[in-house]
Every structure is written in structure tokens, then in C-alpha cells.
Design a protein around this motif. Structure first.
Motif, mmCIF file in Angstrom:
data_model
loop_
_atom_site.group_PDB
_atom_site.id
_atom_site.type_symbol
_atom_site.label_atom_id
_atom_site.label_comp_id
_atom_site.label_asym_id
_atom_site.label_seq_id
_atom_site.Cartn_x
_atom_site.Cartn_y
_atom_site.Cartn_z
ATOM 1 N N VAL A 1 0.688 -1.055 -0.065
ATOM 2 C CA VAL A 1 -0.098 -0.003 0.048
ATOM 3 C C VAL A 1 0.884 1.131 -0.019
ATOM 4 N N TYR A 2 0.324 2.237 -0.514
ATOM 5 C CA TYR A 2 0.830 3.797 -0.432
ATOM 6 C C TYR A 2 0.031 4.474 0.936
ATOM 7 N N ASP B 1 -0.151 7.246 2.421
ATOM 8 C CA ASP B 1 -0.468 8.788 2.287
ATOM 9 C C ASP B 1 -1.515 8.659 1.392
ATOM 10 N N TYR C 1 -5.824 5.656 -4.526
ATOM 11 C CA TYR C 1 -4.940 4.415 -4.466
ATOM 12 C C TYR C 1 -5.166 3.423 -5.643
ATOM 13 N N PHE D 1 -4.804 4.864 -8.975
ATOM 14 C CA PHE D 1 -3.632 4.747 -9.427
ATOM 15 C C PHE D 1 -3.360 3.577 -10.230
ATOM 16 N N TRP D 2 -3.823 2.518 -9.738
ATOM 17 C CA TRP D 2 -3.307 1.309 -10.222
ATOM 18 C C TRP D 2 -4.289 1.064 -11.504
ATOM 19 N N ARG E 1 -5.136 3.580 -13.679
ATOM 20 C CA ARG E 1 -4.409 4.275 -14.681
ATOM 21 C C ARG E 1 -3.156 3.660 -15.068
ATOM 22 N N LEU E 2 -2.506 3.006 -14.275
ATOM 23 C CA LEU E 2 -1.097 2.341 -14.749
ATOM 24 C C LEU E 2 -1.385 1.318 -15.538
ATOM 25 N N ARG E 3 -2.597 0.597 -15.530
ATOM 26 C CA ARG E 3 -2.958 -0.463 -16.260
ATOM 27 C C ARG E 3 -3.689 -0.209 -17.245
ATOM 28 N N GLN F 1 -7.570 -3.475 -5.770
ATOM 29 C CA GLN F 1 -6.585 -3.086 -6.632
ATOM 30 C C GLN F 1 -6.516 -4.337 -7.494
#
Lengths: 241, 304
Positions: free
Chosen positions: B85-86, B88, B94, B97-98, B100-102, B143
Motif C-alpha cells: 500500500v501507499y 499516504d 490508491y 492509480f493502479w 491508470r497504470l494498467r 486493486q
């Protein structure tokens, strides 16, 4: 490309969410503010205002500031285990490294822009040498990019942020000291080589005095490229252990 | 969906995964079962494109893990054992983010759907660092499925969370099995039995058995176990009382009571209770013991 942008956006967001980044900005503005104030007082009577004042200070301060900005980048991902997830995302390893580096460089650029305030104050009360200042700022921007790239490499080598920062500072210190070593070595050829290898050697007598030379820009860009290349390999190496 | 053939991984001289072969059909839930250090995580890491195999081939969703690593990674949702995990970031940030990255196109819609699926919608604005362990586990699941991958790989998804949440996670896995191929690892045999269509058992990097869970359990388990606790009898006495029951193969002290190994297919609870009571000893507890995979392995090792 999309991967770089996504990682970049997260990194920049992360800087604004972390107290460390604000502390660094605070410290930077406090010190440069005091410096500027002192210089301004002298400029009233003794000498013209120093155009490369802030960049000149940063060329030393970056030895400490840059690793503080980059220590988190990869070390934290390793510690939290998110690196494993990043490496199973459908993006090349280089996107992750580029995105992170650009995020750090962007945040540094913002800090740099904050110090423009001193230039505006000078403009309002005197006729400063704008060309000289632009050259110095351009130089310290590249100089900063190179320092951040060095810092990020060490963040990739360890899980511990403190160790990453310490190693980064040590490496940057050596790159910075190369200039001094070049000045005291008796052998002129060796002195020349040492100076050409150091960060200062491509800043203090060129950008900082208002001299734009392609070789100096190439040096900083080269440092960035080499450091990013090694960092990508270091990240990639996690797949093999 | 997943085809693994002679997959092998060396770490230096250590052989972590040794010629493992198995397949998972679309819509199948396959459990990777084995004691800790058996090579489950390493196998999964090779299937997710995290690390390349030393030898052998693996195809996920039709793509080779070496030749088409990016396509494989696009087709897989992966939840490592310790949810990465991040701290912050917010829950929503969170997951998006994953997404978009995918390369998910409709980020908001996908993130909402994933959060809905793991019932985190009302916590979308919370910081990840403030989530409890069970909620973090659900976040990890969200996620893994946010980009709607055909294959979902979960590494020990039920470890370290409370029993209620274990049940929830198992339910989620079963639901996922309707539209996805799910590969998950566990070291609890009963869990595999409840959730999986098929089980692959790994020990020391080798596949020792695979098949439908019920069949496997019978093959592996030499006998059922009963736990009995009494007041007023020591070990010798208990042995004496239960000795006439021929279907009991072994009696061993365990905790405050005794563990009885019983011949497969026999239910001796009534007989044991009767004999203990008849001997004038108070019966405090009598229950069948579900064996974990470790128990069975220990059993096999002991007998060999």
C-alpha cells in the motif's frame, strides 16, 4: 507514455502530501531569504547585486537537499512491497524510473520558481543583470536534475531511506569536491580531468558567470542519462532475485 | 487460461520451483496448496510477469510470460501476500492509480465498481494508513480486479485477518470465479476444499498431487482425527479404556487432552464417548479435528 505520466502524477501528489517536502521548501526559502537579505545590504554600498546568488548557494546545498528529496522514491516502494506490484503492471520498468525522476525534478523546479521572488524584488528596486541570472538559473536547474538522478540511484539500492540519503550525499559530495581537488592537484592534466568530472566544474565558471556552453549542458544531461540507465537496471534486477 | 509446463526456478543453487505443471480453465478456481516455503509465491511471481522462469513455459490468457510479458501483466490481477500500500494515499486515489497504470479507460467507473465489489465505497476518502488489516486486504483485492483482468492471482489472501473477514474474502473469491480464472494460494486444506474447483499441492517446489479437493483429501489423509479431553484419567488409563476400539490407530497427548487417529471412513465419536463414560471418567470434550495441510504432511513424513 501513459505509465510515465501516471507515476509522475502520483509522485508529485506524494510530495505535496508529505511533511518532509514542505520542511525542505521551508528550509530552502528561509536560508535563501537570509542570504538574499545580506547580499542586498552589501549591494546598497559596496557592490552590485549578485545575479547568481541563489543558484550559487544551491550548487552546494543540493549535495544535501537532493538526496532528501529522492531518498523516498524507490526505497519506500521496496519497503512497502509496492515495487513488486509496480513491476507486475503492464508498463516497462523504464516508465517507473522516468516517472519518478520527472516527479522529483518537477518538485525541485517548483522550489526553484519560488526563489524567483528575489529576482522580482531586485527588478523592482534596481537594474539587475537578467541574462546572467537566467543563465545561472538554467544551470542550477540542470545541476539539480543531475543531483536528483544521483540521489534516486541510491534510493534504488537500499530499502532504508536514511541509508539512501546518506549514500546519495556522500556521492554528491565527491562529485562536488572534484572541483576543489582539481584546484590543488599539481599535475595540470589530472587537475583538468578531475574538474571536468565534477558538478561544480561545469557550473561555477560557466553557468554561474553567465556563460552558456553546450558542453556543460551535455555534461548534466549525460549524468542524468547514465544515472537513470543504471537505476533502471537496478530496478530490473529485482526480477532476478 | 493458465497453462504451466515444467516451470522451474533456481535461486543460485537453490531450486525453488521444480518442473511444476498444471492448468486452469477459464472460470475455474484453482488453489495452490503447500506448506510455507514450498514455492507457491515463486510460482505465482513467475505467472504475474514479476520474475522470469529459469526453465519451462507458462502461458497466461494465451500469452507467454517471457515473450509477451506486458500482455500477461495486462491480463493478470495480482495480490501479493503482504498487501502493498501507499499509506499516504486515499482509498480512491490508491485504486485509481493502479487503474491508470494498467491503462483502464473509464477510470472513475472501474474504480467505483471495484470499491463496490469489496464494500469499500463508503471509505473512499479515507487514508490507506487508517484502514484496519481486514479492510487493507479488501483494498488489495480491489486493486487486483480494478482493470477487470481475465486472470486473478491471490497470494494467501486469507492470512492474518479475523474469521469473519476470512469468510468474506472466500465469498469474494467464489464470486470472482464466476467471471474470472482465479489462482490462489493457501496452506489451509479446508479452505481449498471450500473454495476451489481444483487443487494443486506443492511441496519443496514439486507438485505432489493435483485434482478436485474432495478426492485429494481422501487420498492424502490416512485417517480422521478426534480430539478428546477428560477429567480423572491419565494417559495410561485412557489407553487402557480405548484400547479395545480396533479402529483407533494411535493415541497421542495433545494439549490438555489426547489426539486419536482413526481409520478413514469410521465415525468413532459415539463409541469413544460410551467407553469413557462407562469407565467412570468425566468427558469434557470430544470433537473431530480438521487437519491442515501441514498436519497431513507431518503425518506422511512421520509414517515414512
Amino acid at each position: 507514455m501513459g505509465g510515465i505520466l501516471t507515476v509522475f502524477r502520483r509522485e508529485v501528489g506524494q510530495y505535496f502530501a508529505s511533511p518532509v517536502a514542505y520542511l525542505i521548501a521551508f528550509a530552502l526559502l528561509l536560508i535563501t531569504g537570509l542570504l538574499f537579505n545580506t547580499d542586498l545590504t552589501y549591494s546598497m554600498r559596496v557592490k552590485p547585486a549578485e545575479a547568481a546568488l541563489i543558484p550559487g548557494f544551491l550548487s552546494f546545498a543540493l549535495v544535501f537537499f537532493a538526496p532528501l528529496l529522492t531518498m523516498r522514491l524507490l526505497a519506500e516502494e521496496k519497503r512497502e512491497g509496492t515495487l513488486e506490484l509496480l513491476l507486475t503492471a503492464p508498463v516497462p520498468d523504464s516508465s517507473i524510473v522516468f516517472g519518478k525522476f520527472l516527479g522529483a525534478w518537477f518538485y525541485y523546479s517548483l522550489l526553484l520558481v519560488l526563489t524567483f521572488i528575489y529576482q522580482f524584488i531586485l527588478l523592482a528596486i534596481a537594474q539587475p543583470d537578467i541574462g546572467h541570472a537566467i543563465s545561472a538559473y538554467l544551470g542550477i536547474w540542470l545541476y539539480g536534475g543531475a543531483s536528483l538522478a544521483v540521489g534516486m540511484l541510491f534510493s534504488g539500492l537500499t530499502e532504508n531511506q536514511i541509508v539512501a540519503a546518506f549514500l546519495g550525499m556522500t556521492a554528491l559530495m565527491f562529485l562536488w569536491l572534484g572541483d576543489l581537488a582539481g584546484q590543488i592537484v599539481a599535475n595540470l592534466d589530472l587537475a583538468y580531468v578531475l574538474r571536468q568530472l565534477s558538478l561544480q566544474g561545469h557550473f561555477s565558471t560557466s553557468f554561474a558567470v553567465g556563460l552558456l556552453r553546450a558542453e556543460d549542458a551535455a555534461y548534466f544531461v549525460g549524468i542524468i542519462a547514465v544515472m537513470l540507465f543504471i537505476t533502471i537496471r537496478v530496478v530490473e534486477s529485482h526480477r532476478w532475485r | 487460461m493458465i497453462e504451466v509446463e515444467n516451470l522451474t526456478k533456481h535461486f543460485g543453487t537453490h531450486l525453488a520451483v521444480d518442473h511444476v505443471s498444471f492448468t486452469a480453465q477459464p472460470g475455474e478456481i484453482v488453489g495452490l496448496l503447500g506448506p510455507n516455503g514450498a514455492g507457491k509465491t515463486t510460482t505465482m511471481r513467475m505467472l504475474t510477469g514479476f520474475m522470469p522462469p529459469s526453465d519451462g513455459t507458462a502461458r497466461v490468457a494465451g500469452f507467454d510470460v517471457l515473450a509477451d510479458s506486458l500482455a500477461v501483466r495486462q491480463s493478470v490481477g495480482y495480490l501479493p501476500e503482504h498487501v502493498p500500500v501507499y499509506p499516504d494515499m486515499t482509498v480512491y486515489g490508491y485504486i485509481s492509480f493502479w487503474a491508470r497504470l494498467r491503462g483502464v479507460r473509464n477510470v472513475r467507473q472501474h474504480v467505483d465498481a471495484a470499491l463496490e465489489r469489496v464494500q469499500l465505497t463508503d471509505r473512499r476518502k479515507m487514508l490507506v494508513r487508517h484502514l484496519s488489516k481486514g479492510l487493507t486486504q479488501r483494498l488489495g483485492l480491489a486493486q487486483a480486479l480494478v482493470h477487470d483482468p481475465p486472470v486473478i492471482i491471490l497470494d494467501e489472501p486469507t492470512i492474518g485477518i479475523d474469521p469473519q473477514q476470512v469468510i468474506e474474502v472466500r465469498d469474494t473469491i467464489r464470486q470472482l470465479g464466476e467471471n474470472h480464472t482465479v489462482l490462489f494460494s493457501t496452506h489451509i486444506l479446508s479452505e481449498a476444499e471450500q473454495v476451489c474447483d481444483r487443487v494443486v499441492i506443492i511441496q519443496q517446489g514439486r507438485v505432489v498431487a493435483q485434482g478436485a479437493p474432495a478426492t485429494l483429501r481422501q487420498q492424502l489423509q490416512s485417517g480422521a482425527h478426534l480430539y478428546v479431553e477428560v477429567r480423572g484419567a491419565n494417559e495410561a488409563k485412557i489407553r487402557e479404556i480405548l484400547n479395545p476400539l480396533r479402529d483407533i490407530q494411535a493415541i497421542e497427548p495433545q494439549g490438555n487432552g489426547f489426539s486419536l487417529r482413526v481409520k478413514p471412513g469410521k465415525d468413532l465419536r459415539a463409541a469413544v464417548a460410551e467407553r469413557v463414560m462407562a469407565a467412570g471418567v468425566s468427558l469434557l470434550e470430544l470433537r473431530p479435528v480438521a487437519m491442515t495441510l501441514e498436519d497431513i504432511f507431518l503425518d506422511i513424513i512421520k509414517r515414512n
